[in-house]
Enzyme design. Structure first.
Site, PDB file in Angstrom:
ATOM      1  N   HIS A 145       1.799  10.375  -9.403  1.00  0.00           N
ATOM      2  CA  HIS A 145       1.704  11.127  -8.132  1.00  0.00           C
ATOM      3  C   HIS A 145       0.482  12.045  -8.132  1.00  0.00           C
ATOM      4  CE1 HIS A 145       6.397  11.140  -7.511  1.00  0.00           C
ATOM      5  NE2 HIS A 145       5.846  10.083  -6.906  1.00  0.00           N
TER       6      HIS A 145
ATOM      7  N   ASN B 194      -1.344   0.157  -0.374  1.00  0.00           N
ATOM      8  CA  ASN B 194      -0.456   0.554  -1.464  1.00  0.00           C
ATOM      9  C   ASN B 194       0.504  -0.620  -1.688  1.00  0.00           C
ATOM     10  OD1 ASN B 194       1.414   1.666  -3.174  1.00  0.00           O
ATOM     11  ND2 ASN B 194       1.820   3.477  -1.907  1.00  0.00           N
TER      12      ASN B 194
ATOM     13  N   ARG C  51      -4.279   2.069  -3.924  1.00  0.00           N
ATOM     14  CA  ARG C  51      -3.544   2.940  -4.844  1.00  0.00           C
ATOM     15  C   ARG C  51      -3.183   2.100  -6.074  1.00  0.00           C
ATOM     16  NH1 ARG C  51       2.661   4.591  -4.946  1.00  0.00           N
ATOM     17  NH2 ARG C  51       2.506   6.271  -6.464  1.00  0.00           N
TER      18      ARG C  51
END
Ligand code: ADP
Length: 397
Positions: free
Chosen positions: A179, A9, A90
């Site tokens: 999210h 990430n 991500r």
């Protein structure tokens, strides 16, 4: 294909990573590279009982990753020979282009880069993280998992902003939501816990971390969410305001002589709980409230007021709600927020058992009384595991 996945990430000055088995969820190593590009950086790497810390200048993402990969080797994990099946990244914004986990090719990477116009604070860092990993681990398949993907299903009425339609179409202005990996993961976990297929459940999910968002999920399909074209909309967050009268931005540019980057700084870094109370961390906010700090109390009240506004909206959208789910740092750990968000709603079948709410146990738990029509759950999120599973599934297909 091996179920061992390296998940990354990448932020603008940091990279979080985890090496884990996507089947068993066993984590072999994890770490955080921080303060990339600053005078002094830090890497904290943990593998089982071993904890290694590196302090020193980290000029760029590639240097940070290269150093972290050495730390893997120092703890007996050579990423090149371990038999890793995939690297999962991500990626914040998939725009209208990506709504499924996607194998990263040169074209895909270029398209993610092009989406930086929509997410200038996030996608460029994701791209740099991907490029660096591809250079350092060229033989491994790399998969992008998009934060916007789960919300691709939102109906037009929920995703359309009421502005000039031609301008909106030309500039790709619509609600995308963020999210998504977490909202999807916890809603599936909640369904598992309740012993029902996700398709049979209506859920409202509150992901309350530093960033915060809520979603309205009908039969496993997201129909609305609080974050918008950018992660600024919706709930009050650590440093972002959430919903704001759009007229405030041009007003500030004129009245307070702020330019575009001044406004961006204000809205991304100096608003939300921090703007109201001086602190963005919820635990610090609670300490200030305990000392009688009026600004902190107001910040808390604004935060809860906004949660309840969306709770009301989503209850009406869904008509019947089976489960309300709290997740992420604040959602998982603050009984006060959960209790205040749902206070006084017994007539709607929504109730919290005070003792269950206060009792901290690991894993998923129900905090509503057994007799309550609506299940209120605390579900720990695990975005790394969700990304690892998505990446493994794609490369094994
Ligand atoms: P992110 O992943 O968005 O950075 P997290 O999900 O880790 O954020 O959530 C961070 C927030 O959770 C911080 O505001 C932190 O204060 C809050 N938090 C963590 N533990 C607790 C706790 N025990 N009580 C209240 N808030 C907590």
């Amino acid at each position: 294909m091996s179920d061992l996945v390296l998940v990354l990430n990448s932020g603008s000055s940091s990279i979080k990573y985890q090496l884990l088995h996507s089947d068993s969820a066993e984590v072999l190593a994890s770490g955080l590279v921080e303060r990339i590009g600053e005078d002094s950086g830090r890497i904290v790497h943990e593998a089982g009982p071993a904890k290694l810390v590196y302090d020193g200048k980290i000029p760029d993402h590639k240097a940070g990753l290269a150093r972290a990969f050495e730390m893997f080797r120092e703890t007996g994990l050579d990423l090149k020979t371990l038999g890793i099946g995939a690297v999962g990244h991500r990626v914040v914004h998939g725009g209208e282009v990506f709504w499924k986990p996607t194998l990263i090719t040169d074209e895909v990477l270029h398209a993610i880069e092009k989406l930086s116009v929509l997410a200038p604070l996030h996608n460029p860092a994701n791209v740099v993280g991907i490029e660096s990993t591809r250079e350092l681990l060229p033989d491994l398949p790399q998969v992008a998992v998009f934060d916007t993907a789960f919300f691709h299903t939102m109906p037009d009425a929920a995703r359309t902003y009421a502005i000039d339609a031609k301008i909106a179409a030309a500039q790709d202005i619509r609600k995308y939501g963020f999210h998504g990996t977490s909202h999807q993961y916890v809603s599936e976990k909640a369904a598992e816990f309740l012993g029902k297929p996700a398709e049979d459940l209506n859920q409202i999910v509150f992901h309350l971390g530093n960033g915060a968002s809520a979603s309205s999920i009908q039969g496993g399909v997201a129909i609305d969410t609080t974050m918008g074209m950018t992660p600024l909309e919706g709930l009050v967050m650590g440093t972002r305001p959430g919903d704001l009268d759009p007229g405030i931005t041009p007003y500030l540019m004129r009245a307070a002589d702020l330019d575009v980057s001044g406004v961006e700084q204000l809205l991304n870094r100096n608003s939300g709980l921090k703007g109201l109370s001086g602190v963005n961390d919820f635990r610090e906010l609670q300490k200030l409230i305990d000392t009688g700090d009026a600004d902190a109390k107001l910040a808390y009240d604004v935060y809860v007021h906004r949660l309840r506004r969306y709770l009301g909206a989503y209850l009406v959208q869904l008509g019947t709600v089976d489960a309300i789910v709290f997740t992420a740092g604040v959602g998982e750990n603050s009984p006060a927020v959960r209790a205040d968000a749902l206070a006084g709603l017994q007539n709607l079948g929504i109730e919290i058992d005070p003792e269950r709410n206060e009792t901290r146990t690991p894993g998923i738990r129900r905090i509503s009384p057994d007799f309550a029509p609506v299940d209120v759950l605390v579900v720990p999120t695990n975005e790394e595991l969700a990304i690892a599973r998505a990446a493994h599934k794609l490369v094994s297909a």
